[in-house]
Design an enzyme around this catalytic site. Structure first.
Site, mmCIF file in Angstrom:
data_model
loop_
_atom_site.group_PDB
_atom_site.id
_atom_site.type_symbol
_atom_site.label_atom_id
_atom_site.label_comp_id
_atom_site.label_asym_id
_atom_site.label_seq_id
_atom_site.Cartn_x
_atom_site.Cartn_y
_atom_site.Cartn_z
ATOM 1 C CE LYS A 11 0.536 1.807 4.227
ATOM 2 N NZ LYS A 11 0.977 2.530 5.100
ATOM 3 N N GLY A 104 3.448 -6.807 5.932
ATOM 4 C CA GLY A 104 2.849 -7.820 6.811
ATOM 5 C C GLY A 104 1.330 -7.806 6.713
ATOM 6 C CG ASP A 138 -2.257 0.011 7.734
ATOM 7 O OD1 ASP A 138 -3.123 0.867 8.012
ATOM 8 O OD2 ASP A 138 -1.039 0.263 7.681
HETATM 9 P P1 ATP Z 1 3.285 -0.573 8.127
HETATM 10 O O1 ATP Z 1 3.269 0.175 6.854
HETATM 11 O O2 ATP Z 1 2.005 -1.345 8.393
HETATM 12 O O3 ATP Z 1 3.792 0.201 9.307
HETATM 13 P P2 ATP Z 1 5.804 -1.764 7.593
HETATM 14 O O4 ATP Z 1 5.919 -1.883 6.115
HETATM 15 O O5 ATP Z 1 6.534 -0.627 8.231
HETATM 16 O O6 ATP Z 1 4.271 -1.749 7.955
HETATM 17 P P3 ATP Z 1 6.002 -4.574 7.861
HETATM 18 O O7 ATP Z 1 6.903 -4.859 6.728
HETATM 19 O O8 ATP Z 1 4.575 -4.896 7.681
HETATM 20 O O9 ATP Z 1 6.221 -3.058 8.307
HETATM 21 O O10 ATP Z 1 6.540 -5.388 9.139
HETATM 22 C C1 ATP Z 1 6.952 -4.843 10.315
HETATM 23 C C2 ATP Z 1 7.081 -5.931 11.399
HETATM 24 O O11 ATP Z 1 6.045 -6.898 11.297
HETATM 25 C C3 ATP Z 1 8.377 -6.693 11.340
HETATM 26 O O12 ATP Z 1 8.972 -6.566 12.604
HETATM 27 C C4 ATP Z 1 8.014 -8.131 11.092
HETATM 28 O O13 ATP Z 1 8.786 -9.037 11.843
HETATM 29 C C5 ATP Z 1 6.558 -8.223 11.485
HETATM 30 N N1 ATP Z 1 5.805 -9.155 10.600
HETATM 31 C C6 ATP Z 1 4.849 -9.992 10.982
HETATM 32 N N2 ATP Z 1 4.363 -10.679 9.953
HETATM 33 C C7 ATP Z 1 5.022 -10.263 8.858
HETATM 34 C C8 ATP Z 1 4.956 -10.616 7.481
HETATM 35 N N3 ATP Z 1 4.114 -11.545 7.020
HETATM 36 N N4 ATP Z 1 5.762 -9.943 6.633
HETATM 37 C C9 ATP Z 1 6.598 -8.989 7.089
HETATM 38 N N5 ATP Z 1 6.722 -8.643 8.385
HETATM 39 C C10 ATP Z 1 5.938 -9.276 9.269
#
Ligand code: ATP
Length: 289
Positions: A11, A104, A138
């Site tokens: 997203k 995630g 989200d």
């Molecule tokens: P957001 O935009 O929702 O803040 P982000 O892109 O900053 O997300 P993500 O990549 O979704 O962050 O992941 C952040 C944390 O979620 C990591 O610490 C990871 O270990 C945990 N996590 C749990 N499940 C998953 C998954 N399927 N893929 C990636 N990270 C995951």
């Protein structure tokens, strides 16, 4: 069919506003969000054994309940009333972690859609959203996809017409940003500027891409954090490469730029490729459920 595949779409935040902190510790947000064609590939197999496990191509991502994909599967069985079965969830991650691209949550959304298909659509749209909300803020958006105005914690969703046709160049620097850390920094300051969300909705509804680009704004870019200097530099380079607008997505660290032509987006991204963790071109993805 015992194996099912589903794409999990990243997203982008076309805008991100924080209205305040609530008594329950969450923040009231207003955001315009868009799913894009930067994807993880999720596949799910039924197993004879008990339990739901996930594995990914990144060894540091947990395979147990801490993985949002595993949590989503558990919630799916509870919400649908189907007796829990053993599942092996395999995720090929291309969405970088800690980038603000909701990787995630996207995986969790893909699991909900895939299981719903695998078990004969026991959940309608409302059921999917109810399940998604239990997994994370989200996840409802990532399950439904397309272009949405989101409020509350991000789970109150209003569908908007599709973004006008455009291409995105996504650049992630060599650092990630922790979402709770950036919220803490935001809580310590007065937010001086807010996005013109109503104007943005109007621009999306009118198919006015330059009106969208002029108004894109993310309150987290104004947080006192030296990494925002790098974010600003990347935005500047993307604008120099012909972007119509550029913004950090979510709590970063990924930055995206909007281009009218795919070719300009590809040229910009290939110029910046060597210096960053991710440099990719992608397009809009419409509703997923
Ligand atoms: P957001 O935009 O929702 O803040 P982000 O892109 O900053 O997300 P993500 O990549 O979704 O962050 O992941 C952040 C944390 O979620 C990591 O610490 C990871 O270990 C945990 N996590 C749990 N499940 C998953 C998954 N399927 N893929 C990636 N990270 C995951």
């Amino acid at each position: 069919m015992d194996e099912i595949r589903e794409k999990a779409c990243a997203k982008l935040n076309i805008s991100l506003d924080v209205l305040g902190k609530r008594p329950d510790g969450y923040h009231d947000m207003v955001m315009i969000m868009q799913t894009v064609s930067l994807t993880d590939e999720v596949s799910i197999e039924r197993t004879d054994g008990q339990g739901i496990r996930a594995s990914t191509n990144l060894e540091y991502i947990p395979g147990d309940e801490r993985n949002l994909a595993v949590r989503a599967a558990g919630v799916f069985f509870r919400e649908s009333g189907i007796a829990e079965e053993g599942l092996r969830i395999s995720i090929r991650k291309k969405i970088p972690v800690g980038a603000g691209l909701a990787g995630g949550s996207a995986d969790a959304g893909a699991v909900l859609r895939a299981l719903n298909r695998l078990y004969g659509m026991p959940l309608d749209r409302e059921g999917l959203v109810r399940a998604a909300e239990q997994v994370g803020s989200d996840v409802a958006f990532c399950t439904l996809g397309g272009t949405m105005l989101a409020s509350g914690r991000g789970e109150i969703l209003t569908r908007l017409p599709s973004m006008p046709e455009c291409w995105y160049g996504i650049i992630m620097p060599h650092f990630s940003i922790s979402t709770p850390e950036l919220f803490r920094k935001l809580d310590g300051k007065k937010i001086r500027c807010h996005p013109d969300t109503q104007g943005l909705v109007q621009a999306v509804e009118n198919g006015d891409l330059s009106g969208v680009c002029r108004r894109m704004y993310n309150v987290f870019e104004d947080v006192d954090d030296r990494r925002m200097r790098t974010v600003a530099e990347i935005k500047g380079r993307l604008m120099d490469c012909g972007a119509m607008g550029a913004l950090m997505t979510g709590t970063g660290s990924a930055v995206f730029a909007v281009f009218e032509s795919q070719k300009t987006a590809e040229t910009a991204v290939s110029e910046m490729k060597g210096d960053h963790r991710l440099a990719a071109v992608c397009g809009n993805v419409g509703p997923l459920a």
